[in-house]
Design a protein around this motif. Structure first.
Motif, short mmCIF file in Angstrom:
data_model
loop_
_atom_site.label_atom_id
_atom_site.label_comp_id
_atom_site.label_asym_id
_atom_site.label_seq_id
_atom_site.Cartn_x
_atom_site.Cartn_y
_atom_site.Cartn_z
N THR A 121 8.23 18.96 -76.72
CA THR A 121 6.93 19.63 -76.57
C THR A 121 6.86 20.85 -77.47
O THR A 121 5.82 21.11 -78.10
CB THR A 121 6.70 20.03 -75.10
OG1 THR A 121 6.70 18.86 -74.29
CG2 THR A 121 5.37 20.75 -74.94
N LYS A 125 4.08 21.58 -80.57
CA LYS A 125 3.32 22.83 -80.63
C LYS A 125 3.63 23.59 -81.91
O LYS A 125 2.72 24.11 -82.57
CB LYS A 125 3.62 23.71 -79.42
CG LYS A 125 2.80 25.02 -79.40
CD LYS A 125 3.09 25.85 -78.18
CE LYS A 125 2.16 27.07 -78.12
NZ LYS A 125 2.23 27.91 -79.32
N SER A 128 1.94 22.09 -84.90
CA SER A 128 0.52 22.45 -84.88
C SER A 128 0.31 23.89 -85.33
O SER A 128 -0.60 24.20 -86.12
CB SER A 128 -0.05 22.25 -83.47
OG SER A 128 -1.38 22.70 -83.40
N LYS A 162 1.32 10.43 -75.66
CA LYS A 162 1.08 11.47 -74.66
C LYS A 162 1.55 12.83 -75.14
O LYS A 162 0.85 13.84 -74.98
CB LYS A 162 1.81 11.10 -73.36
CG LYS A 162 1.61 12.10 -72.24
CD LYS A 162 2.35 11.67 -70.97
CE LYS A 162 2.16 12.69 -69.86
NZ LYS A 162 2.89 12.30 -68.63
N SER A 165 -0.76 14.13 -78.33
CA SER A 165 -2.22 14.15 -78.24
C SER A 165 -2.78 15.49 -77.78
O SER A 165 -3.97 15.75 -77.95
CB SER A 165 -2.71 13.03 -77.32
OG SER A 165 -2.20 13.18 -76.01
N GLU A 166 -1.94 16.34 -77.21
CA GLU A 166 -2.43 17.67 -76.82
C GLU A 166 -2.75 18.53 -78.03
O GLU A 166 -3.61 19.41 -77.97
CB GLU A 166 -1.40 18.38 -75.93
CG GLU A 166 -1.87 19.74 -75.44
CD GLU A 166 -0.89 20.43 -74.51
OE1 GLU A 166 -1.14 21.61 -74.21
OE2 GLU A 166 0.10 19.80 -74.10
N TYR A 167 -2.04 18.28 -79.12
CA TYR A 167 -2.17 19.14 -80.31
C TYR A 167 -2.73 18.41 -81.53
O TYR A 167 -3.14 19.05 -82.50
CB TYR A 167 -0.80 19.71 -80.69
CG TYR A 167 -0.17 20.52 -79.58
CD1 TYR A 167 -0.57 21.83 -79.34
CD2 TYR A 167 0.81 19.97 -78.75
CE1 TYR A 167 0.00 22.58 -78.32
CE2 TYR A 167 1.38 20.72 -77.72
CZ TYR A 167 0.97 22.02 -77.52
OH TYR A 167 1.53 22.75 -76.49
N LYS A 194 -3.97 17.74 -87.07
CA LYS A 194 -4.08 18.89 -86.19
C LYS A 194 -5.49 19.00 -85.62
O LYS A 194 -6.48 18.91 -86.33
CB LYS A 194 -3.74 20.17 -86.96
CG LYS A 194 -3.89 21.46 -86.13
CD LYS A 194 -3.49 22.68 -86.93
CE LYS A 194 -3.72 23.95 -86.15
NZ LYS A 194 -3.21 25.15 -86.84
N THR A 197 -9.42 24.27 -82.76
CA THR A 197 -9.58 24.92 -81.44
C THR A 197 -10.83 24.44 -80.74
O THR A 197 -10.91 24.46 -79.51
CB THR A 197 -9.64 26.45 -81.60
OG1 THR A 197 -10.65 26.78 -82.56
CG2 THR A 197 -8.29 26.98 -82.06
N ARG A 200 -9.92 20.99 -78.94
CA ARG A 200 -8.83 20.94 -77.98
C ARG A 200 -9.31 21.35 -76.61
O ARG A 200 -10.25 22.09 -76.45
CB ARG A 200 -7.68 21.85 -78.42
CG ARG A 200 -6.84 21.22 -79.51
CD ARG A 200 -5.83 22.17 -80.08
NE ARG A 200 -4.92 22.68 -79.04
CZ ARG A 200 -3.93 23.53 -79.29
NH1 ARG A 200 -3.74 23.97 -80.52
NH2 ARG A 200 -3.14 23.96 -78.33
#
Length: 200
Positions: A121, A125, A128, A162, A165-167, A194, A197, A200
């Motif tokens: 993780t 991050k 990104s 998974k 995909s957050e970033y 990327k 903001t 996201r």
């Protein structure tokens, strides 16, 4: 008991020539990807570059803004000797997670799979954080069951989707059709972009 995958560990691997991941040249999936990059001025980072076959290939093909980072001084020394025309400022001895910069593209080749899985993780991050808006993270990830037996550590399509995909927007995540024989059926090629903001 887990091995501490620190600077000493990796330098010993290089000094003892325990480098089974080293295939001696750029891997076919990354070569295919690099060959379609038209913009030679891209600012590119290769984390955990090791002997840096990707950096050598990029340099040979006109990319002059490539930076590599690795914990291992012996590996970086060998890479610098192979690229005497490249400024020493492009060879960074250090921890990827401490690095600051701003890049168009991060190329991933066996670095992610060499990290302790609990750092994944943080890796997503960090990538990104140091990419420019709409910057890309691209390369290969191993596709085999994740266990404590590593490095290399494996993973799966669903886990990677998974995790990232957050970033990132998942542009491509598919089984490699052009892996080298020992890795056939065990690699996924990916291109992640990327997220801004606002998305996201």
């Amino acid at each position: 008991m887990k091995t501490d995958l620190n600077k000493e560990y990796w330098e010993n691997r290089y000094l003892n020539q325990e480098t089974g991941w080293n295939i001696g040249n750029i891997s076919t999936p990354l070569k295919t990807y690099v060959d379609q990059l038209a913009n030679k001025s891209l600012k590119i980072l290769i984390p955990g570059a090791g002997f840096g076959h990707e950096a050598q290939y990029l340099s040979k093909n006109g990319f002059q803004n490539v930076t590599v980072i690795d914990l291992s001084r012996p590996a970086l020394n060998q890479l610098q000797e192979s690229l005497p025309q490249v400024s020493s400022s492009h060879f960074i001895e250090g921890n990827f997670f401490d690095h600051t910069g701003c890049y168009d593209l991060i190329l991933e080749q066996t670095f992610f799979c060499a990290l302790q899985p609990e750092l994944r993780t943080d890796y997503a991050k960090k990538c990104s954080d140091i990419l420019k808006p709409n910057g890309k993270l691209a390369g290969v990830l191993f596709d085999f069951p994740l266990t404590e037996n590593g490095p290399p550590f494996g993973g799966s399509f669903m886990e990677y989707q998974k995790l990232f995909s957050e970033y990132f927007g998942i542009k491509t995540l598919e089984r490699c059709y052009n892996s080298i024989k020992p890795r056939d059926g065990k690699e996924l090629f990916f291109i992640f972009e990327k997220l801004t903001t606002t998305t996201r």
